[in-house]
Design an enzyme around this catalytic site. Structure first.
Site, PDB file in Angstrom:
ATOM      1  N   CYS A 167      40.267  38.956  38.427  1.00  0.00           N
ATOM      2  CA  CYS A 167      39.882  39.668  39.861  1.00  0.00           C
ATOM      3  C   CYS A 167      41.546  39.599  40.476  1.00  0.00           C
ATOM      4  O   CYS A 167      42.371  39.949  39.954  1.00  0.00           O
ATOM      5  CB  CYS A 167      38.998  38.799  40.335  1.00  0.00           C
ATOM      6  SG  CYS A 167      39.225  37.110  40.729  1.00  0.00           S
TER       7      CYS A 167
HETATM    8  O1  LIG Z   1      39.919  38.030  43.619  1.00  0.00           O
HETATM    9  S1  LIG Z   1      39.925  36.869  44.355  1.00  0.00           S
HETATM   10  O2  LIG Z   1      38.246  36.450  44.828  1.00  0.00           O
HETATM   11  O3  LIG Z   1      40.425  35.385  43.977  1.00  0.00           O
HETATM   12  S2  LIG Z   1      40.494  36.777  46.127  1.00  0.00           S
END
Ligand SMILES: O=S(=O)([O-])[S-]
Length: 207
Positions: A167
């Protein structure tokens, strides 16, 4: 009526979790909650998700996520790494390993499409946005394909296949790995360095 009841309960319990964590925990934990839980709460307020979606988000994922963010030093948002071992039992992938992914490994970016439009993605990564579609690992294959326009990777299909989730900074990919595991996926890996490390180290970008 029944689904409204479930939705209301789930939303309330989720919001309780958010306020409790935000008030008591350190900045990293609060940031982690903001990263995932708050957008989901907003979504629960503004839509009528399927019952499986409610079950996954409010009753299973959030409390577990909160337990994890309560472990001091284990999850830090914004580019700081977590410990070498994943609480979910995922295989942890490094920057160098992601650069040289074997052909049996599918990379999945769990950020939102808008984020990916802004930054680009790691070449070849599929997108399953976990915040707005937390039920993605539980819905049928047909529904998945209708929603995203590609077949859902299935690491259980053959022994060789693996997936790696990333992510922005490793928080959502950890939550997503837990959800995938709950859905029965095996061979789930995480790249905790995620986009922050990838872009910071000059990894190739696909737009
Ligand atoms: O993408 S995140 O949830 O680590 S900020």
């Amino acid at each position: 009526m029944a689904s409204k009841h479930i939705q209301a309960l789930s939303t309330q319990s989720l919001l309780r979790v958010i306020s409790r964590v935000s008030a008591r925990q350190n900045t990293a934990a609060a940031t982690a909650v903001r990263c995932i839980a708050s957008p989901v709460a907003t979504r629960l307020h503004s839509s009528t998700p399927s019952s499986s979606c409610v079950t996954v988000t409010a009753r299973e994922v959030r409390p577990r996520l909160v337990q994890k963010v309560r472990q001091p030093g284990r999850i830090l948002c914004g580019g700081v790494r977590w410990s070498t071992e994943s609480a979910t039992g995922s295989k942890i992938w490094s920057f160098e390993e992601v650069q040289n992914l074997p052909s049996n490994v599918t990379l999945i970016d769990v950020r939102e499409p808008g984020e990916i439009r802004q930054t680009g993605r790691i070449p070849g990564a599929l997108n399953i946005p976990i915040t707005t579609s937390p039920d993605s690992f539980h819905i049928s294959e047909e529904e998945f394909e209708d929603r995203f326009g590609f077949a859902r990777p299935n690491p259980n299909e053959n022994e060789e296949q693996e997936v790696v989730l990333y992510c922005k900074a490793g928080v959502r990919s950890r939550a997503a790995a837990g959800i995938a595991r709950e859905a029965g996926w095996k061979k789930v890996g995480e790249y905790p360095g995620s986009w922050v490390e990838w872009s910071g180290k000059g990894g190739k970008i696909e737009r």
